[in-house]
Write a protein that holds these residues in place. Structure first.
Motif, PDB file in Angstrom:
ATOM      1  N   ASP A  38       0.711  -1.162  -0.042  1.00 42.85           N
ATOM      2  CA  ASP A  38       0.003  -0.030   0.056  1.00 42.85           C
ATOM      3  C   ASP A  38       0.909   1.369  -0.041  1.00 42.85           C
ATOM      4  O   ASP A  38       0.700   2.534  -0.729  1.00 42.85           O
ATOM      5  CB  ASP A  38      -1.065  -0.087   1.183  1.00 42.85           C
ATOM      6  CG  ASP A  38      -1.898  -1.016   1.110  1.00 42.85           C
ATOM      7  OD1 ASP A  38      -2.215  -1.510   0.074  1.00 42.85           O
ATOM      8  OD2 ASP A  38      -2.597  -1.241   2.302  1.00 42.85           O
ATOM      9  N   ALA A  39       1.953   1.254   0.832  1.00 45.50           N
ATOM     10  CA  ALA A  39       2.968   2.244   0.753  1.00 45.50           C
ATOM     11  C   ALA A  39       3.352   2.598  -0.647  1.00 45.50           C
ATOM     12  O   ALA A  39       3.777   3.654  -0.977  1.00 45.50           O
ATOM     13  CB  ALA A  39       3.954   2.137   1.900  1.00 45.50           C
ATOM     14  N   CYS A  40       3.887   1.587  -1.066  1.00 49.29           N
ATOM     15  CA  CYS A  40       4.438   1.783  -2.688  1.00 49.29           C
ATOM     16  C   CYS A  40       3.563   2.349  -3.478  1.00 49.29           C
ATOM     17  O   CYS A  40       3.651   3.116  -4.501  1.00 49.29           O
ATOM     18  CB  CYS A  40       4.773   0.265  -3.133  1.00 49.29           C
ATOM     19  SG  CYS A  40       6.200  -0.413  -2.297  1.00 49.29           S
ATOM     20  N   ILE A  41       2.299   1.946  -3.344  1.00 48.00           N
ATOM     21  CA  ILE A  41       1.216   2.604  -4.304  1.00 48.00           C
ATOM     22  C   ILE A  41       1.012   4.061  -4.279  1.00 48.00           C
ATOM     23  O   ILE A  41       0.970   4.952  -4.920  1.00 48.00           O
ATOM     24  CB  ILE A  41      -0.280   1.861  -4.258  1.00 48.00           C
ATOM     25  CG1 ILE A  41      -0.030   0.112  -4.640  1.00 48.00           C
ATOM     26  CG2 ILE A  41      -1.242   2.332  -4.953  1.00 48.00           C
ATOM     27  CD1 ILE A  41       0.346   0.063  -5.784  1.00 48.00           C
ATOM     28  N   LYS A  42       0.921   4.361  -2.869  1.00 53.61           N
ATOM     29  CA  LYS A  42       0.919   5.703  -2.378  1.00 53.61           C
ATOM     30  C   LYS A  42       1.899   6.466  -2.813  1.00 53.61           C
ATOM     31  O   LYS A  42       1.946   7.863  -3.443  1.00 53.61           O
ATOM     32  CB  LYS A  42       0.713   5.711  -0.857  1.00 53.61           C
ATOM     33  CG  LYS A  42      -0.470   5.543  -0.302  1.00 53.61           C
ATOM     34  CD  LYS A  42      -0.647   5.740   1.252  1.00 53.61           C
ATOM     35  CE  LYS A  42      -1.706   5.299   1.896  1.00 53.61           C
ATOM     36  NZ  LYS A  42      -1.909   5.544   3.294  1.00 53.61           N
ATOM     37  N   LEU A  43       3.285   6.047  -2.741  1.00 50.63           N
ATOM     38  CA  LEU A  43       4.444   6.729  -3.107  1.00 50.63           C
ATOM     39  C   LEU A  43       4.520   6.879  -4.695  1.00 50.63           C
ATOM     40  O   LEU A  43       4.596   8.175  -5.264  1.00 50.63           O
ATOM     41  CB  LEU A  43       5.689   5.707  -2.844  1.00 50.63           C
ATOM     42  CG  LEU A  43       7.034   6.411  -2.954  1.00 50.63           C
ATOM     43  CD1 LEU A  43       7.921   5.899  -2.150  1.00 50.63           C
ATOM     44  CD2 LEU A  43       7.616   6.244  -4.525  1.00 50.63           C
ATOM     45  N   VAL A  44       4.106   5.873  -5.445  1.00 49.30           N
ATOM     46  CA  VAL A  44       4.053   6.142  -7.094  1.00 49.30           C
ATOM     47  C   VAL A  44       3.162   6.971  -7.348  1.00 49.30           C
ATOM     48  O   VAL A  44       3.143   8.052  -8.263  1.00 49.30           O
ATOM     49  CB  VAL A  44       3.508   4.753  -7.696  1.00 49.30           C
ATOM     50  CG1 VAL A  44       3.190   5.023  -8.985  1.00 49.30           C
ATOM     51  CG2 VAL A  44       4.786   3.804  -7.435  1.00 49.30           C
ATOM     52  N   ASP A  45       1.893   7.123  -6.818  1.00 50.08           N
ATOM     53  CA  ASP A  45       0.795   7.997  -7.215  1.00 50.08           C
ATOM     54  C   ASP A  45       1.216   9.543  -6.662  1.00 50.08           C
ATOM     55  O   ASP A  45       0.522  10.857  -7.009  1.00 50.08           O
ATOM     56  CB  ASP A  45      -0.550   7.709  -6.335  1.00 50.08           C
ATOM     57  CG  ASP A  45      -1.172   6.529  -7.228  1.00 50.08           C
ATOM     58  OD1 ASP A  45      -0.744   6.311  -8.288  1.00 50.08           O
ATOM     59  OD2 ASP A  45      -2.050   5.889  -6.721  1.00 50.08           O
ATOM     60  N   SER A  46       2.197   9.780  -5.638  1.00 52.54           N
ATOM     61  CA  SER A  46       2.450  11.232  -5.191  1.00 52.54           C
ATOM     62  C   SER A  46       3.701  11.736  -5.978  1.00 52.54           C
ATOM     63  O   SER A  46       3.858  12.961  -5.547  1.00 52.54           O
ATOM     64  CB  SER A  46       2.829  11.013  -3.844  1.00 52.54           C
ATOM     65  OG  SER A  46       1.769  10.486  -2.993  1.00 52.54           O
ATOM     66  N   LEU A  47       4.386  11.010  -6.865  1.00 52.59           N
ATOM     67  CA  LEU A  47       5.467  11.568  -7.522  1.00 52.59           C
ATOM     68  C   LEU A  47       5.222  12.672  -8.454  1.00 52.59           C
ATOM     69  O   LEU A  47       4.234  12.557  -9.071  1.00 52.59           O
ATOM     70  CB  LEU A  47       6.640  10.617  -8.171  1.00 52.59           C
ATOM     71  CG  LEU A  47       7.322   9.515  -6.921  1.00 52.59           C
ATOM     72  CD1 LEU A  47       7.659   8.231  -7.710  1.00 52.59           C
ATOM     73  CD2 LEU A  47       8.446  10.391  -6.390  1.00 52.59           C
ATOM     74  N   GLU A  48       6.161  13.625  -8.517  1.00 54.15           N
ATOM     75  CA  GLU A  48       5.799  14.513  -9.655  1.00 54.15           C
ATOM     76  C   GLU A  48       6.812  14.749 -10.697  1.00 54.15           C
ATOM     77  O   GLU A  48       6.460  14.661 -12.041  1.00 54.15           O
ATOM     78  CB  GLU A  48       5.966  16.080  -8.909  1.00 54.15           C
ATOM     79  CG  GLU A  48       4.801  16.170  -7.967  1.00 54.15           C
ATOM     80  CD  GLU A  48       5.077  17.555  -6.994  1.00 54.15           C
ATOM     81  OE1 GLU A  48       6.220  18.292  -7.242  1.00 54.15           O
ATOM     82  OE2 GLU A  48       4.125  17.455  -6.202  1.00 54.15           O
ATOM     83  N   ILE A  49       7.978  14.494 -10.537  1.00 57.26           N
ATOM     84  CA  ILE A  49       9.091  14.277 -11.663  1.00 57.26           C
ATOM     85  C   ILE A  49       9.238  13.061 -12.397  1.00 57.26           C
ATOM     86  O   ILE A  49       9.321  12.845 -13.583  1.00 57.26           O
ATOM     87  CB  ILE A  49      10.699  14.893 -11.228  1.00 57.26           C
ATOM     88  CG1 ILE A  49      10.348  16.256 -10.689  1.00 57.26           C
ATOM     89  CG2 ILE A  49      11.667  14.526 -12.209  1.00 57.26           C
ATOM     90  CD1 ILE A  49      11.730  16.664 -10.300  1.00 57.26           C
ATOM     91  N   PHE A  50       9.279  12.036 -11.483  1.00 49.78           N
ATOM     92  CA  PHE A  50       9.154  10.510 -11.720  1.00 49.78           C
ATOM     93  C   PHE A  50       7.870  10.254 -12.753  1.00 49.78           C
ATOM     94  O   PHE A  50       6.763  10.636 -12.442  1.00 49.78           O
ATOM     95  CB  PHE A  50       9.261   9.659 -10.804  1.00 49.78           C
ATOM     96  CG  PHE A  50      10.791   9.379 -10.148  1.00 49.78           C
ATOM     97  CD1 PHE A  50      11.578   8.366 -10.562  1.00 49.78           C
ATOM     98  CD2 PHE A  50      11.288  10.236  -9.227  1.00 49.78           C
ATOM     99  CE1 PHE A  50      12.742   8.164  -9.993  1.00 49.78           C
ATOM    100  CE2 PHE A  50      12.700  10.320  -8.856  1.00 49.78           C
ATOM    101  CZ  PHE A  50      13.196   9.151  -9.291  1.00 49.78           C
ATOM    102  N   SER A  51       7.981   9.589 -13.647  1.00 49.28           N
ATOM    103  CA  SER A  51       7.005   8.964 -14.697  1.00 49.28           C
ATOM    104  C   SER A  51       6.605   7.564 -14.096  1.00 49.28           C
ATOM    105  O   SER A  51       7.742   6.830 -14.053  1.00 49.28           O
ATOM    106  CB  SER A  51       7.071   9.097 -16.010  1.00 49.28           C
ATOM    107  OG  SER A  51       7.412  10.476 -16.490  1.00 49.28           O
TER     108      SER A  51
END
Length: 430
Positions: free
Chosen positions: A354-367
């Motif tokens: 779940d933390a991984c999914i939140k992190l991915v959805d919170s990134l701005e520069i990373f695609s």
């Protein structure tokens, strides 16, 4: 230009295989957007189809733009020839095609790209082939997995997704003792960081889609032939050592010597499988390769700093980058990959899936994309995407467990990359 050993990598990545267009003087390699080529006369056509003369027949087989790319990649890898095709996955099948027949197997690393694991564990069964997966850090296990039906050992130089580095000389020694070729996927390292042929590899495969092109614009693949393997040393490779019915009994190894595998890849592989690279795609890759060394230097520099920062962050469980002093691969990496261990690695987030999914959805520069090797920084949660067809046990074995994220570090300002990860980790923790 005349390719010679004294030219440096930076020169060869721009000039190898290319010459000003004789018709127009164009300095950049033209895109030869054509399907067919006019024969000089009937005898010329017959000689081409009989493999008595090298030339262009039909763009499923050969194309002048693609030919330049093939020569450039072969030169940078230290091979005698190369065959480009439509994707990295196509390159893997092209590499195995002359070696395998129903009932034969390949011994493959457990640390491979998820799509390769699926291709080898599922798809190749339709050809009657099979794969035995082995941890290639265990040399005894690799030796034990080889039997009378094994036709190749397959590994990645820098494994996707974990960034683990393979002991290529050790694998080459095992392959030589068994009388079979070692195939190394060098996509993640590129010939700038690693030259598997110099370490004993027989064949090198690439997804040119990744670092060689470097812009995320086109798909492509390539198989590079070292020219050093004796295909007639035993009876394991009849496609290369025995008469070929489609060419009036021609024996590829006897006729073409060190270029046997390359000619077979074109005359049989591309002819019958049709996994052709289009000339516009080849052009994009040629342009990208002109800056390969410059990009790889920045990729490695940024990846090292990001990995060190992540390793010291309490929100992170572990980091797999082989360039870290704490890595179990540190000594091997320093010895075999002195220019660095690429820009691909994973890290595990405390908090799990779940933390991984939140992190991915919170990134701005990373695609968040299913790609790597772009100039942009990229991220993916492999367990829910590229490796989702695998069991949890298989995901863990491949270094892509539920709490793991794969990073492909780009060439942006490293301070911005770290800041983006920092704010996303903060959001993932809540």
């Amino acid at each position: 230009m005349t390719d010679r050993p004294s030219y440096g990598f930076d020169t060869l990545q721009i000039h190898a295989g290319a010459r000003p267009d004789p018709a127009t003087g164009a300095r950049q390699t033209p895109i030869h957007q054509t399907t067919a080529y006019v024969f000089r006369d009937a005898d010329h056509a017959a000689a081409l189809f009989n493999l008595q003369e090298v030339g262009f027949i039909y763009s499923r087989l050969t194309n002048p733009t693609v030919a330049v790319l093939q020569e450039r990649i072969a030169t940078l890898e230290g091979g005698v020839g190369a065959v480009c095709c439509s994707s990295g996955h196509a390159a893997q099948i092209m590499a195995l095609f002359p070696l395998m027949s129903p009932g034969m197997n390949v011994v493959a690393s457990t640390r491979l790209y998820g799509g390769t694991l699926t291709q080898f564990s599922q798809t190749i069964k339709r050809f009657g082939w099979s794969a035995t997966f082995v941890d290639m850090d265990d040399e005894d296990a690799v030796k034990a997995a080889i039997d009378e039906n094994t036709r190749a050992i397959f590994c990645e130089s820098i494994a996707n997704p974990g960034g683990y580095v393979t002991d290529i000389p050790a694998m080459a020694k095992i392959a030589d003792a068994a009388g079979i070729p070692l195939i190394v996927d060098n996509t993640s390292a590129t010939p700038y960081l690693c030259r598997p042929i110099e370490m004993g590899a027989t064949l090198v495969v690439h997804s040119t889609t990744k670092y060689l092109t470097g812009s995320g614009t086109v798909t492509g693949g390539c198989v590079v032939d070292s020219g050093r393997f004796d295909w007639s040393q035993n009876d394991k490779f009849p496609s290369l050592s025995e008469p070929e019915p489609a060419y009036h009994g021609l024996k590829f190894h006897e006729t073409f010597g060190e270029l046997a595998f390359t000619f077979h890849g074109i005359a049989i592989g591309l002819r019958d499988l049709g996994m052709t690279m289009n000339p516009q795609g080849a052009h994009y890759t040629l342009v990208g390769m002109e800056t390969l060394s410059l990009r790889m230097e920045r990729h490695v520099e940024n990846a090292q700093k990001v990995a060190e920062w992540l390793e010291n962050d309490p929100r992170v469980d572990y980091v797999t980058y082989a360039g870290l002093k704490s890595s179990p691969y540190a000594d091997r990496a320093k010895k075999l990959y002195p220019r660095g261990t690429g820009a691909l690695f994973t890290f595990a987030v405390k908090g799990g899936y779940d933390a991984c999914i939140k992190l991915v959805d919170s990134l701005e520069i990373f695609s968040h994309v299913a790609n790597l090797g772009d100039a942009r920084s990229l991220i993916i949660h492999s367990a829910s995407t590229t490796h989702r067809q695998l069991s949890v046990e298989q995901q863990e074995a491949a270094g892509a467990g539920p709490s793991v994220l794969r990073l492909s570090i780009g060439i942006e300002s490293v301070e911005d990359i770290i800041a983006d990860l920092d704010q996303a980790l903060a959001k993932a923790a809540h």
